[in-house]
Scaffold this active site. Structure first.
Site, short mmCIF file in Angstrom:
data_model
loop_
_atom_site.label_atom_id
_atom_site.label_comp_id
_atom_site.label_asym_id
_atom_site.label_seq_id
_atom_site.Cartn_x
_atom_site.Cartn_y
_atom_site.Cartn_z
N GLU A 1 20.36 37.69 41.81
CA GLU A 1 20.86 36.35 42.16
C GLU A 1 20.39 35.97 43.56
OE1 GLU A 1 25.12 35.99 42.19
OE2 GLU A 1 25.07 33.83 42.53
N LYS B 1 43.62 42.65 43.18
CA LYS B 1 42.98 42.86 41.87
C LYS B 1 43.94 42.52 40.74
CE LYS B 1 38.89 44.48 43.01
NZ LYS B 1 37.68 43.73 42.65
N SER C 1 28.51 34.39 45.63
CA SER C 1 27.79 34.87 44.47
C SER C 1 28.65 34.59 43.23
CB SER C 1 27.57 36.38 44.61
OG SER C 1 27.32 36.95 43.34
N GLU D 1 40.14 32.53 34.18
CA GLU D 1 38.71 32.62 33.85
C GLU D 1 38.28 34.04 33.51
OE1 GLU D 1 40.07 31.30 36.61
OE2 GLU D 1 38.95 31.77 38.42
N CYS E 1 37.45 48.33 51.15
CA CYS E 1 38.44 48.70 50.12
C CYS E 1 39.20 49.97 50.47
CB CYS E 1 37.77 48.89 48.78
SG CYS E 1 36.85 47.44 48.26
N GLU F 1 43.58 38.93 40.42
CA GLU F 1 42.27 38.63 39.85
C GLU F 1 42.27 38.81 38.34
OE1 GLU F 1 39.08 41.46 40.60
OE2 GLU F 1 37.69 39.82 40.99
N GLU G 1 23.71 40.84 41.34
CA GLU G 1 23.83 40.13 42.61
C GLU G 1 22.50 40.15 43.36
OE1 GLU G 1 27.86 40.21 44.27
OE2 GLU G 1 26.92 40.92 46.12
N CYS H 1 33.05 40.51 45.53
CA CYS H 1 33.80 41.59 44.85
C CYS H 1 35.21 41.79 45.38
CB CYS H 1 33.05 42.91 44.87
SG CYS H 1 31.78 43.01 46.07
#
Lengths: 597, 388
Positions: free
Chosen positions: A286, A369, A330, A377, A527, A372, A283, A310
C-alpha cells in the site's frame, strides 16, 4: 554535576542529587514508604497523602513523593506520628470506598487492599460513607468499566489520560465531598473521546477502572462441543504473560503460553504474528502504491504520509482529533482483525469447518482491541470476525483458574495453519517494530536486496519512550518496476503514546512534516506497554519487555515477513496477490470521523 | 465605660496623602533596599491570617532570578465572617494599587493582578475607573505597572495562594505541592508575591509614616493595627480598625451583648475561645491570630450547630483532591451528628479529635490543616453541647 544534598532518613545518612524526592531518597536506602497516588510514569500529585513522613522541625508531615530532599533534613518514615496519620488516611480512603473486595475484579491485585492489610485496618475506625454516596457504574463500553464506588480519587487515571495520552477523556468534576472522576458532561465513556487505550486501567490502584472481562463467555465457548474455538495471541503477550503468573518481567514465555492455551481447551492455538506478517505485505504494498501514485501519476488526491493502523486506540484518537487526516491512515486492518476475517473464511475452508460454528478469541495486550472487535465494520467474514478479546491479564486469570503452574509448563508450538510467523511480526509488540518490519520487506521488494543493516536490525527506527523518532533511508539500486523510487529518501517517523502521536499529527496537519511513513502506537513503549498488560507496568518493566521482544526476534529462524511460508501459501491459494480483490474485501477497512465532543 | 474603650485606629481608612498618589511617587524614588529595610523594621506580617513577614516574602521574590515576576493582590475574601477587604477596596482602592506598585518595584515585577472574589463583582465598575486613573498617574511617574482584575468563580479554596494561581491560569482551583513556594514558582510558574488586600495598604502607610511610627501600634509580635469584621451577637456589628495585641476580654466588653459565651476568632478556620478564656487570650500572632473575622456567640447559640455549620462549609469547600481534607471533613461532620443522635458513644469524639489532629499535619494545604482549629476548640470547650 551539581552539589549533592545530604539528609538523614531513619537515622541513616544519604546523599542525593538536587531535586530527588524524599521518597526516592528513601528507596535508595531500601526503605519503602507506601504510596497510592504516586506512579513512576506520571507527574507527582501528592494528593493521597499516604506517603507522609515526619520531618524534624516541621509543623506538618510532608508528602514524601512531592517534597524534594533538602540539605540537613532529618526524616522519620515510621515514627508514631507517621503511623497514626497514615492509618487514619487509609481508614479514610476505605470509608469512602466500596470495600466489597470479594465482589471486585481487582481482588488480590489491589494497591488499596494491600495497604489496608499492611496497616491492619478492619477495626472500623470511622463511619461508612458509601451508603450515602450515589455512586454510578459505567458499563456501557466494549472495553472499560468505570465503577465510581471503588474510586479513591488518586487521579492517576486523570493524569494518565492527560499527560501520557493527551486525550483528557477523564477529568475531575465537582469538589469537596462530591469530587469525582468524570467525563465530559458525565457522558458514558463510549460517548466521549476515550480511545479505550486502557492506560488508566493499567494504572488504577483499585477496581474503579477495569477491563470489561469476557472470561466466562470464553469458558462457555470452550465447553460447547459444537464450537470450534480458535485462539490467536498478540506478539506482546508472550513477553509479559509470565509477570501476571508470578514470573519476573522480561521473560519470553511463548512456548508455555501455547501449552497453557492448549490445556485450557482451545481447539486451535494460532498466532496473531501470522497476520502481523500479512499486514506488512499489505501495508508495504500500500505504501509503495501510494508513493507511485504520488511520484509517477502525480495524483493530488493521494494521502501521504501514510500512517500505520494496527493500534485501535490510535485510530479512535485520530477519528476524534484529526478526522481530516483519516485518509492518511493505512486502510489495512490490524493483525487481530485480519486474523479474525481469515479464520472464518480461509481457515474454515482449509479445515472444512462451518464458520458459524467457529468462535474466534484473541489474547491481546490491549483493551482497545475489545472495542475494535465490536466495530460494525469488522464483520467482513459475514460473522463477527473476532468474537471475544481477552487481555493478557484475563488469560492469566483463566490459567490460574485451571490450576496450572505456569512456570513449570512444558513448551509447545503453535498449530497450523496460521500459526507460523517471523521475527518481523514479533517486533510489532514494541514501538518502531512495525516500521522496522515494513522496511525489511519494502526495501527488499523494491531493490531485491536485504536492508543494509547488520543482522537486519534497523536500529535508527527503534523508538524509545518519551520521544518522536525520525529516520530516513536512501533507496538505490531499485528493480526496474520500482524505478520511480530510485534515489528516494524514505522519511519515517515513529511515536508511541498518544501525546507524542498528537505532536506528529499536528506537524502533518500544519504542513511542517515531509514524512512518507508514520508509525504510531497508542501506548507508551508500544503494545508491550498496552493497557491490557499485567499490572504494574512502568518504565523499568517496559524496558525489560522491550529487550525480550528483540531477543525473541533475533532467535527466530525467519525474520522477514515476506519469507513466511504460510503467508506465501495464503497468497497462492486464497488471496492471489497483495491489495487484490480478496484482500480489499477481508483485510482492508475504512474509518469513521468522530466529533471531539 | 468610656475609659475602657479600645483605641480606634485610623491607619487603613485614613488619609492617603494630601496630593494624589504622593506616597507612591515618593516611594518609587527610593532605593529598593531602603524600602525593604523599612518594611523589615516595621515588623509587618501578612494580614490574610497566616502572618508571614511581608518583608521576607518580598525579599525572597526580589532575589528569585527571573525576567518575569508578578504581584498579586488576594481579594478572594472568603473566610466566613470576614468582610473587611470589601470595605478597603471600596473606600481606599488607591492605597491597594499603590502598595502593589511598590511591591512591583521592589521585586522587579512587570504586572499586577487583583484576584477579586466573584461575589464582589459589584465593585468592578468603580475599581476599573480607579484603575484607569491609577495607570494614568503611575505612567506620569515613569513606572510602567499595569494592574488587571481577575474574577474568581466562588470557590473558598481559591483564596489559598497556589489554588488561586491555578484558577487564574484557567485550571481547577486546587492547591499545589509546596515547596516550591510562590516567591520562586507562583503565577505561571514565575516568582510571585501574593499578599492580602490589607497588607498592601499597610505597606503604603508604613511608607508614609515610617516604620517607627507604625511600630507604636500593637505589640512586639503583632505590629500595627488590624481591620476587624465584627459580627454575630453584638449590638454594633461592622468594620473596626483596632490595635493588634488586645486581650479578648476587652474586646468582648466593648462589642459583646453582655451574654457572650464564645468568640470565634479568625472565621471557620480559626479558633473558638470560650468565656472562661477571654481574659487570657490575646488577639494577635502571639495569641490567637485572625484574618479579621470576630464572631460573637451568646448563650442562646448551640455550639453544636455552629460547628456543624462550619463542617458543612468545609465539606463542600474542600477542593477534594487530598484524602485528609476531602474524607476527613465528611467524617467529622457525620461523626458529630452520630454522637448527637446517640448512634456513636461520646468517646467517639476523642477518635474524631485524633483524626482532626492528623488532618492538621497531613492535609495538603491550609484549608484541611485548619479544620482542626475550630473542631478541636469547639469540641474541647463545649463537649457537653456536642453530646446532649
Amino acid at each position: 554535576m551539581s552539589k549533592k544534598i545530604n539528609l538523614t532518613i531513619d537515622g541513616i545518612n544519604v546523599s542525593v542529587d538536587p531535586g530527588t524526592t524524599i521518597l526516592d531518597a528513601a528507596r535508595k536506602l531500601n526503605i519503602h514508604i507506601p504510596t497510592l497516588c504516586y506512579h513512576e510514569d506520571l507527574c507527582v500529585a501528592g494528593n493521597c497523602r499516604v506517603c507522609v513522613v515526619e520531618q524534624e522541625n516541621s509543623r506538618t508531615l510532608p508528602a514524601s513523593c512531592a517534597t524534594p530532599a533538602a540539605e540537613g533534613m532529618v526524616i522519620h518514615t515510621n515514627s508514631g506520628k507517621v503511623r497514626v496519620a497514615r492509618k487514619h488516611i487509609v481508614e479514610l480512603l476505605l470509608s469512602e470506598h466500596n470495600a466489597d473486595c470479594t465482589k471486585c475484579y481487582k481482588n488480590g491485585n489491589c494497591e488499596l487492599q494491600s495497604l489496608a492489610s499492611q496497616m491492619l485496618t478492619g477495626d472500623h475506625m470511622f463511619l461508612d460513607l458509601v451508603p450515602d454516596k450515589h455512586y454510578t457504574i459505567d458499563m456501557f463500553n466494549s472495553a472499560i468499566v468505570k465503577d465510581d464506588s471503588r474510586c479513591i480519587r488518586c487521579q492517576r487515571c486523570v493524569r494518565t489520560c492527560e499527560e501520557l495520552q493527551s486525550v483528557s477523556a477523564l477529568s475531575v468534576a465537582y469538589r469537596g465531598n462530591n469530587m469525582k472522576i468524570s467525563t465530559f458532561f458525565e457522558h458514558p465513556l463510549f460517548e466521549v473521546v476515550c480511545t479505550n487505550c486502557g492506560q488508566c486501567v493499567n494504572r488504577c490502584p483499585t477496581g474503579a477502572l477495569i477491563e470489561r472481562n469476557y472470561v466466562d463467555q470464553v469458558w462457555d465457548a470452550i465447553y460447547d462441543p459444537a464450537k470450534h474455538v480458535v485462539v490467536q495471541t498478540a506478539p506482546a503477550v508472550r513477553i509479559a504473560l509470565g509477570e501476571a503468573l508470578g514470573m519476573p518481567p522480561g521473560m519470553i514465555v511463548t512456548g508455555k503460553m501455547v501449552t497453557s492455551l492448549k490445556r485450557l481447551g482451545f481447539d486451535a492455538v494460532l498466532d496473531t504474528d501470522f497476520t502481523a506478517d500479512l499486514t506488512i505485505i499489505e501495508e508495504g504494498y500500500e505504501l509503495v502504491e501510494r508513493l507511485k501514485r504520488a511520484l509517477v501519476d502525480k495524483d493530488p488526491e493521494v494521502a501521504l504520509p501514510m500512517a500505520t493502523s494496527c493500534s485501535p486506540a490510535w485510530i479512535k484518537f485520530l477519528e476524534h482529533t484529526y478526522p481530516d487526516l483519516l485518509p492518511n491512515l493505512s486502510t489495512c486492518k490490524s493483525p487481530q482483525q485480519m486474523f479474525g476475517a481469515l479464520v472464518k473464511t480461509y481457515y474454515a475452508q482449509k479445515k472444512k469447518l462451518d464458520p458459524k460454528n467457529l468462535v474466534s478469541v484473541s489474547i491481546m495486550p490491549c483493551t482497545a482491541k475489545k472495542f475494535e472487535a465490536d466495530r460494525p465494520e469488522m464483520r467482513s467474514s459475514g460473522y463477527k470476525d473476532v468474537d471475544y478479546v481477552l487481555t493478557t491479564r484475563e488469560l492469566a486469570i483463566m490459567i490460574t483458574q485451571a490450576g496450572m503452574e505456569f512456570d513449570k509448563l512444558p513448551e509447545s508450538h503453535f498449530d497450523n495453519i496460521m500459526g507460523m510467523s517471523t521475527g518481523a511480526a514479533v517486533i510489532f509488540g514494541t514501538t518502531g517494530g512495525v516500521m522496522e518490519a515494513a522496511i525489511r520487506t519494502v526495501y527488499e521488494v523494491v531493490t531485491g536486496r536485504e536492508v543494509p543493516f547488520e543482522s537486519l536490525n534497523i536500529t535508527p527506527v527503534r523508538g524509545t519512550e518519551g520521544e518522536v523518532r525520525e529516520a530516513s533511508l536512501l533507496i538505490t539500486g531499485t528493480k526496474p518496476e520500482f524505478k520511480f523510487l530510485e534515489g528516494v529518501e524514505l522519511k519515517c517517523v515513529v511515536a508511541n503514546g498518544l501525546a507524542y502521536a498528537k505532536k506528529v499529527m499536528q506537524n502533518v496537519k500544519d504542513g511542517n512534516a515531509n514524512y512518507h511513513f508514520i508509525e504510531i502506537m497508542a501506548c507508551p513503549g508500544g503494545c508491550l506497554g498496552g493497557g491490557g498488560q499485567p499490572i504494574p507496568t512502568n518504565k523499568e518493566i517496559r524496558a525489560k519487555r522491550t529487550q525480550a521482544i528483540y531477543e525473541e526476534d533475533l532467535g527466530m529462524p525467519l525474520r522477514k515477513s515476506h519469507d513466511n511460508p504460510e503467508v506465501q501459501e495464503l497468497y497462492r491459494d486464497f488471496l492471489i496477490k497483495p491489495l487484490g480483490h480478496k484482500s480489499h474485501e477481508l483485510l482492508h477497512t475504512h474509518y469513521t470521523p468522530r466529533k471531539r465532543y | 465605660m468610656s475609659e475602657s474603650k479600645l483605641k480606634r485606629v485610623d491607619l487603613i481608612f485614613g488619609e492617603y496623602s494630601n496630593t494624589k498618589y504622593k506616597v507612591l511617587a515618593d516611594t518609587l524614588k527610593r532605593r529598593n533596599e531602603d524600602i525593604l529595610e523599612d518594611l523589615m523594621e516595621s515588623g509587618l506580617k501578612g494580614r490574610g491570617g497566616a502572618g508571614f513577614p511581608t518583608a521576607m516574602k518580598w525579599k525572597l521574590a526580589a532575589d528569585a532570578p527571573s525576567d518575569t515576576k508578578y504581584v498579586i493582590c488576594n481579594a478572594d475574601e472568603g473566610e466566613p465572617g470576614t468582610f473587611k477587604d470589601r470595605e478597603i477596596l471600596s473606600r481606599v482602592p488607591r492605597k491597594v494599587f499603590s502598595g502593589m506598585a511598590i511591591c512591583g518595584k521592589v521585586i522587579g515585577a512587570q504586572k499586577g493582578y487583583i484576584y477579586l472574589r466573584s461575589e464582589y463583582k459589584f465593585l468592578l465598575p468603580e475599581l476599573t475607573r480607579e484603575l484607569e486613573m491609577f495607570h494614568e498617574h503611575i505612567g506620569k511617574m515613569g513606572f510602567d505597572f499595569p494592574i488587571e482584575i481577575k474574577l474568581g468563580s466562588g470557590a473558598y479554596i481559591c483564596g489559598e495562594e497556589s489554588a488561586l494561581f491555578e484558577s487564574m491560569e484557567g485550571f481547577r482551583g486546587e492547591p499545589r505541592n509546596k515547596p516550591p513556594y510562590p516567591t520562586t514558582h507562583g503565577f505561571m510558574g514565575k516568582p510571585t508575591v501574593i499578599n492580602n488586600v490589607e497588607t498592601f495598604v499597610n505597606v503604603v502607610m508604613i511608607m508614609r509614616l515610617g516604620p517607627v511610627q507604625f511600630k507604636l501600634l500593637g505589640t512586639t509580635d503583632s505590629r500595627g493595627s488590624k481591620v476587624f469584621s465584627v459580627s454575630g451577637d453584638t449590638p454594633i456589628p461592622g468594620i473596626y480598625e483596632l490595635e493588634l495585641g488586645m486581650p479578648l476580654d476587652r474586646f468582648v466588653e466593648e462589642f459583646g451583648d453582655g451574654d457572650t459565651k464564645a468568640v470565634q476568632v479568625g472565621g471557620a478556620s480559626g479558633f473558638c475561645v470560650p468565656r472562661k478564656k477571654f481574659k487570657d487570650t490575646i488577639i494577635g500572632f502571639e495569641g490567637v491570630p485572625t484574618g479579621g473575622s470576630m464572631m460573637l456567640f451568646n448563650s442562646s447559640r448551640s455550639m453544636y450547630n455552629v460547628l456543624h455549620n462550619y463542617l458543612d462549609f468545609f465539606e463542600e469547600e474542600s477542593c477534594g483532591q487530598c484524602t485528609p481534607c476531602r474524607v476527613g471533613c465528611q467524617q467529622l461532620r457525620k461523626g458529630i451528628v452520630a454522637v448527637k443522635k446517640g448512634d456513636k458513644k461520646a468517646g467517639y469524639l476523642d477518635q474524631l479529635l485524633k483524626l482532626s489532629e492528623s488532618m492538621k499535619i497531613t492535609a495538603k494545604c491550609g484549608l484541611g490543616q485548619s479544620v482542626a482549629n475550630s473542631f478541636s476548640s469547639i469540641v474541647n470547650n463545649f463537649k457537653e453541647e456536642m453530646i446532649y
